[in-house]
Design a protein around this motif. Structure first.
Motif, PDB file in Angstrom:
ATOM      1  N   SER A  60       0.894  -1.242   0.094  1.00 41.05           N
ATOM      2  CA  SER A  60      -0.052   0.119   0.123  1.00 41.05           C
ATOM      3  C   SER A  60       0.869   1.290  -0.103  1.00 41.05           C
ATOM      4  CB  SER A  60      -0.853   0.001   1.193  1.00 41.05           C
ATOM      5  OG  SER A  60      -0.113  -0.242   2.464  1.00 41.05           O
ATOM      6  N   ALA A  61       2.314   1.027   0.130  1.00 40.60           N
ATOM      7  CA  ALA A  61       3.054   2.416   0.020  1.00 40.60           C
ATOM      8  C   ALA A  61       3.813   2.480  -1.268  1.00 40.60           C
ATOM      9  CB  ALA A  61       4.110   2.265   1.270  1.00 40.60           C
ATOM     10  N   THR A  62       3.158   3.385  -2.165  1.00 40.67           N
ATOM     11  CA  THR A  62       3.752   3.248  -3.601  1.00 40.67           C
ATOM     12  C   THR A  62       5.114   3.713  -3.521  1.00 40.67           C
ATOM     13  OG1 THR A  62       2.533   5.570  -3.848  1.00 40.67           O
ATOM     14  CG2 THR A  62       1.317   3.615  -4.511  1.00 40.67           C
ATOM     15  N   ALA A  96       5.156  17.960 -18.733  1.00 37.44           N
ATOM     16  CA  ALA A  96       4.020  18.797 -19.069  1.00 37.44           C
ATOM     17  C   ALA A  96       2.769  18.173 -19.139  1.00 37.44           C
ATOM     18  CB  ALA A  96       4.173  19.510 -20.440  1.00 37.44           C
ATOM     19  N   GLY A  97       2.857  16.785 -19.283  1.00 37.52           N
ATOM     20  CA  GLY A  97       1.517  15.966 -19.323  1.00 37.52           C
ATOM     21  C   GLY A  97       1.056  15.554 -18.003  1.00 37.52           C
ATOM     22  N   ASN A  98       0.264  14.367 -17.944  1.00 31.90           N
ATOM     23  CA  ASN A  98      -0.083  14.094 -16.581  1.00 31.90           C
ATOM     24  C   ASN A  98       0.697  12.646 -16.337  1.00 31.90           C
ATOM     25  OD1 ASN A  98      -2.123  15.890 -16.261  1.00 31.90           O
ATOM     26  ND2 ASN A  98      -3.405  14.717 -17.765  1.00 31.90           N
ATOM     27  N   TRP A  99       1.045  12.511 -14.858  1.00 31.31           N
ATOM     28  CA  TRP A  99       1.754  11.087 -14.707  1.00 31.31           C
ATOM     29  C   TRP A  99       0.852  10.454 -13.692  1.00 31.31           C
ATOM     30  CZ3 TRP A  99       3.711  10.105 -10.001  1.00 31.31           C
ATOM     31  CH2 TRP A  99       4.094  11.101  -8.965  1.00 31.31           C
ATOM     32  N   TYR A 100       0.647   9.176 -13.605  1.00 34.38           N
ATOM     33  CA  TYR A 100      -0.030   8.267 -12.540  1.00 34.38           C
ATOM     34  C   TYR A 100       0.773   7.217 -12.113  1.00 34.38           C
ATOM     35  CZ  TYR A 100      -3.729  10.863 -15.235  1.00 34.38           C
ATOM     36  OH  TYR A 100      -4.291  11.797 -16.047  1.00 34.38           O
ATOM     37  N   HIS A 101       0.601   6.884 -11.002  1.00 33.56           N
ATOM     38  CA  HIS A 101       0.850   5.668 -10.373  1.00 33.56           C
ATOM     39  C   HIS A 101      -0.149   4.476 -10.328  1.00 33.56           C
ATOM     40  CE1 HIS A 101       2.917   2.469  -7.743  1.00 33.56           C
ATOM     41  NE2 HIS A 101       4.060   3.205  -7.855  1.00 33.56           N
ATOM     42  N   THR A 102       0.296   3.407 -10.756  1.00 30.54           N
ATOM     43  CA  THR A 102      -0.779   2.458 -10.902  1.00 30.54           C
ATOM     44  C   THR A 102      -1.482   2.098  -9.275  1.00 30.54           C
ATOM     45  OG1 THR A 102       1.008   0.618 -10.750  1.00 30.54           O
ATOM     46  CG2 THR A 102       0.054   1.016 -12.722  1.00 30.54           C
ATOM     47  N   GLY A 103      -0.776   2.229  -8.185  1.00 30.88           N
ATOM     48  CA  GLY A 103      -1.188   2.280  -6.914  1.00 30.88           C
ATOM     49  C   GLY A 103      -1.883   3.349  -6.170  1.00 30.88           C
ATOM     50  N   GLN A 104      -2.191   4.426  -6.994  1.00 31.29           N
ATOM     51  CA  GLN A 104      -2.734   5.734  -6.643  1.00 31.29           C
ATOM     52  C   GLN A 104      -3.655   6.092  -7.808  1.00 31.29           C
ATOM     53  OE1 GLN A 104      -2.713   7.004  -3.734  1.00 31.29           O
ATOM     54  NE2 GLN A 104      -1.395   6.007  -2.675  1.00 31.29           N
ATOM     55  N   GLY A 150       5.500  -0.254  -8.526  1.00 34.87           N
ATOM     56  CA  GLY A 150       5.334  -1.045  -7.336  1.00 34.87           C
ATOM     57  C   GLY A 150       5.261  -0.342  -6.054  1.00 34.87           C
ATOM     58  N   PHE A 151       5.909  -1.118  -5.045  1.00 31.68           N
ATOM     59  CA  PHE A 151       5.577  -0.645  -3.516  1.00 31.68           C
ATOM     60  C   PHE A 151       6.716  -1.036  -2.754  1.00 31.68           C
ATOM     61  CE2 PHE A 151       1.689  -2.066  -5.618  1.00 31.68           C
ATOM     62  CZ  PHE A 151       0.747  -1.091  -5.297  1.00 31.68           C
ATOM     63  N   ASP A 152       6.902  -0.003  -1.733  1.00 30.97           N
ATOM     64  CA  ASP A 152       7.868  -0.227  -0.475  1.00 30.97           C
ATOM     65  C   ASP A 152       6.992  -1.354   0.404  1.00 30.97           C
ATOM     66  OD1 ASP A 152       9.662  -0.293   1.442  1.00 30.97           O
ATOM     67  OD2 ASP A 152       9.891   1.868   1.506  1.00 30.97           O
ATOM     68  N   ALA A 153       7.344  -2.525  -0.050  1.00 28.52           N
ATOM     69  CA  ALA A 153       6.488  -3.674   0.589  1.00 28.52           C
ATOM     70  C   ALA A 153       6.665  -4.068   1.744  1.00 28.52           C
ATOM     71  CB  ALA A 153       6.593  -4.890  -0.657  1.00 28.52           C
ATOM     72  N   MET A 154       5.703  -4.201   2.520  1.00 27.57           N
ATOM     73  CA  MET A 154       5.525  -4.892   4.024  1.00 27.57           C
ATOM     74  C   MET A 154       5.965  -4.285   5.060  1.00 27.57           C
ATOM     75  SD  MET A 154       6.156  -9.005   3.432  1.00 27.57           S
ATOM     76  CE  MET A 154       5.118  -9.415   4.501  1.00 27.57           C
ATOM     77  N   THR A 155       6.945  -3.301   5.061  1.00 31.83           N
ATOM     78  CA  THR A 155       7.457  -2.640   6.204  1.00 31.83           C
ATOM     79  C   THR A 155       7.043  -1.234   5.868  1.00 31.83           C
ATOM     80  OG1 THR A 155       9.395  -2.052   4.840  1.00 31.83           O
ATOM     81  CG2 THR A 155       9.491  -4.006   6.499  1.00 31.83           C
ATOM     82  N   ARG A 156       7.170  -0.424   4.732  1.00 32.61           N
ATOM     83  CA  ARG A 156       6.830   1.049   4.714  1.00 32.61           C
ATOM     84  C   ARG A 156       5.232   1.172   5.197  1.00 32.61           C
ATOM     85  NH1 ARG A 156       8.635   5.540   6.229  1.00 32.61           N
ATOM     86  NH2 ARG A 156       7.912   7.326   5.138  1.00 32.61           N
ATOM     87  N   PRO A 157       4.506   0.416   4.900  1.00 29.56           N
ATOM     88  CA  PRO A 157       2.864   0.548   5.297  1.00 29.56           C
ATOM     89  C   PRO A 157       2.877   0.954   6.520  1.00 29.56           C
ATOM     90  CG  PRO A 157       2.926  -0.962   3.581  1.00 29.56           C
ATOM     91  CD  PRO A 157       4.216  -0.688   4.027  1.00 29.56           C
ATOM     92  N   LEU A 158       3.698   0.391   7.380  1.00 27.23           N
ATOM     93  CA  LEU A 158       3.718   0.554   8.872  1.00 27.23           C
ATOM     94  C   LEU A 158       4.739   1.866   9.163  1.00 27.23           C
ATOM     95  CD1 LEU A 158       3.737  -3.441   9.520  1.00 27.23           C
ATOM     96  CD2 LEU A 158       1.973  -1.863  10.365  1.00 27.23           C
ATOM     97  N   THR A 159       5.813   1.763   8.900  1.00 26.15           N
ATOM     98  CA  THR A 159       6.901   2.738   9.473  1.00 26.15           C
ATOM     99  C   THR A 159       6.413   4.085   8.990  1.00 26.15           C
ATOM    100  OG1 THR A 159       8.051   2.439   7.381  1.00 26.15           O
ATOM    101  CG2 THR A 159       8.705   1.119   9.301  1.00 26.15           C
ATOM    102  N   ARG A 160       5.442   4.115   7.962  1.00 27.64           N
ATOM    103  CA  ARG A 160       5.191   5.675   7.693  1.00 27.64           C
ATOM    104  C   ARG A 160       3.992   6.319   8.786  1.00 27.64           C
ATOM    105  NH1 ARG A 160       1.486   4.716   2.187  1.00 27.64           N
ATOM    106  NH2 ARG A 160      -0.161   3.465   3.088  1.00 27.64           N
TER     107      ARG A 160
END
Length: 557
Positions: free
Chosen positions: A168-170, A182-190, A403-413
């Motif tokens: 969940s931490a992109t 100049a255009g739009n950018w997106y992350h698949t997880g947001q 992708g994501f900063d998996a498993m740890t960053r959703p908690l440490t943030r």
């Protein structure tokens, strides 16, 4: 009928919004438990806590339920577990009344399912939506947690249960000039709730992991031109997704109890398990026949319901990898493009193995180009697009499938502070330290659902989630029964569990890959194998034995 009922439930929810707001204004600030997150984990936790009579507050950053499936709305997003097991099993009525449309459910259908569950069991009313938990501090004097939100509210609770998800931490790479585009950018997880229209656009997709492999074929059909920027070629197997017939649904519902029980004890929580022999134990003709049959069937079973030595023996793994490389060459018309797409340098299955629907065939389209950034590195993002060492690729939109900063960053943030003010981020500076992936020393009454050191991401998530939620809530009920105030692992138990997780991983081929399982996708992140690889069934039995033995390895006071 199912869609009609879901629609009516949404109308009911809208009508109740004023009442809900009023209720939130007088919500309790001193409760038994705080739950963070409203995905599969958070919804089931709320259900179980209510069933057991605990008071609670629940918080969710989004404006609705869904967790992973609330945020990951990118084109082609969907589950790589079969629909009939990628769901809850706690309610027989729910199992019988919900109808999945196909073998592997797409994101909109999973989100509709979770919204339906939340409405059917009145779980929405427990949550404060659009509310992010910013900190949680353990007050040793008072013996409770002090939880703060981004709305300035403070809630005290005896227990805190994190249902924040493993992915969940992109992760957006720090490419120079990114903000100049100049255009739009997106992350698949947001992904935007309203979606993105790529018609007539020049699109660049950076990343070819699971989300990239899902979204690239869909974007290619919409865009005027698509350029894929690939760092690491991926092994992938066909999903084999097909609509479910009424007859198939009836058969699945008739057998669903047995199917789900098999999931609980299988190695990766799926309704299949590894064979009792290895690829090297059979003839070349036999293994070829089996590989072809499983390939035609599609799904994870090709790898994780296959021979039992593929992730332990390099020679066996090479045989499987060469089979997939051959399939990629057969699918891609241009030999040079095929060469770029052939994975090398790591064993198959040691990175997250994606399931695809026409991914490799997409590169046969006239409007799709592939750039291997190992051979042609990205230098910077400029207003007009992406500049590599040899050219500027002009783009209207950039998609980061990184992708994501998996498993740890959703908690440490979240600013978690345990005994003596110890910060979780500091405790995990050299890698996560947990016991069973559910709890930590110096953080009393803090439970993690599918935390690092648990099986979680190595299989069917609902199987793992339900086991964790039930074990945690049973533990809380046990503490209430015996009049205990706090529970936390001993330092010794935590250290021994970490060593055990590492030893199991080192006995496999997994550490040979620079994967997010190892934290290798995040610069500076400690290289530690994050999940428990001993198998879902073995883990379930171990957790049950620990509870049966008076919560062995925990200090209860």
């Amino acid at each position: 009928m199912q869609r009609t009922l879901t629609y009516l439930l949404r109308i009911r929810r809208s009508a109740m919004s004023s009442e809900s707001i009023a209720r939130k204004l007088s919500a309790a600030t001193d409760v038994d438990a705080v739950v963070i997150g409203a995905g599969f984990s958070g919804l089931y936790t709320v259900y179980k806590l209510r069933e057991l009579g605990f008071t609670l507050r629940a918080f969710e950053q989004g404006d609705g339920v869904g967790g992973t499936w609330y945020w990951n709305r990118y084109p082609g997003a969907g589950s790589d577990s079969e629909s009939w097991v990628y769901c809850f099993s706690f309610s027989r009525e729910l199992e019988q009344e919900w109808n999945w449309s196909c073998r592997f459910p797409p994101q909109p259908e999973i989100l509709s399912y979770l919204e339906y569950v939340a409405e059917r069991f009145d779980l929405h009313s427990a949550f404060d939506f659009e509310t992010r938990v910013t900190s949680a501090r353990y007050d040793e004097t008072a013996g409770h947690w002090v939880v703060e939100t981004d709305h300035g509210e403070t809630v005290t609770a005896e227990f805190v249960i994190t249902a924040v998800g493993c992915l969940s931490a992109t992760q957006v790479p720090e490419i120079p000039g990114r903000d100049s585009f100049a255009g739009n950018w997106y992350h698949t997880g947001q992904w935007p709730k309203a979606g993105v229209n790529f018609t007539g656009q020049r699109v660049g997709v950076i990343g070819t992991g699971s989300s990239g492999i899902q979204c690239i074929p869909v974007i290619a059909e919409q865009a005027d031109h698509l350029t894929v920027f690939q760092r690491t070629p991926q092994f992938s197997v066909p999903a084999g997704n097909v609509p479910l017939t009424d007859e198939q649904r009836e058969t699945l519902k008739r057998n669903i109890r047995e199917i789900r029980e098999n999931c609980r004890w299988a190695t990766i929580g799926q309704p299949y398990d590894l064979k009792d022999h290895g690829v090297l134990d059979v003839s070349e003709e036999e293994r070829r026949r089996q590989f072809e049959a499983d390939w035609a069937k599609g799904g994870f079973e090709w790898m994780f319901g296959s021979y039992n030595d593929l992730l332990f023996d390099k020679q066996a793994n090479d045989i499987a990898a060469d089979f997939v490389r051959e399939k990629i060459r057969d699918k891609v018309d241009d030999p040079e493009t095929a060469r770029k797409l052939i994975p090398t340098g790591y064993p198959i299955g040691t990175k997250r193995l994606p399931l695809d629907q026409g991914y490799f065939e997409t590169y046969n389209r006239d409007n799709v180009d592939l750039i291997d950034v190992r051979e042609e590195p990205i230098v910077e993002i400029v207003p007009a697009g992406i500049r590599t060492e040899s050219r500027t690729v002009e783009l209207d939109t950039i998609v980061f499938a990184t992708g994501f900063d998996a498993m740890t960053r959703p908690l440490t943030r979240i600013d978690f502070r345990g005994r003596s003010g110890v910060k979780l981020e500091e405790k995990w500076a050299h890698g996560p330290q947990t016991y069973l992936g559910v709890a930590m020393a110096d953080f009393p009454n803090l439970f993690m659902i599918t935390g690092p050191g648990s099986p979680s991401v190595l299989g069917n998530m609902p199987t793992s989630i339900e086991q964790h939620v039930e074990w945690i809530t049973d533990c809380m009920a046990h503490m209430r029964e015996i009049g205990a105030k706090t529970i936390e692992p001993t330092v010794t138990a935590e250290q021994e569990w970490g060593e055990h997780v590492g030893e199991l991983a080192d006995a496999t081929l997994f550490p040979q890959a620079d994967s997010w399982y190892m934290g290798a996708n995040i610069p500076g992140k400690p290289r530690v194998f994050l999940p428990y690889i001993g198998g879902f069934g073995n883990y379930r039995k171990l957790c049950a034995d620990i509870a049966e033995n008076g919560y062995e390895g925990f200090s209860i006071s």
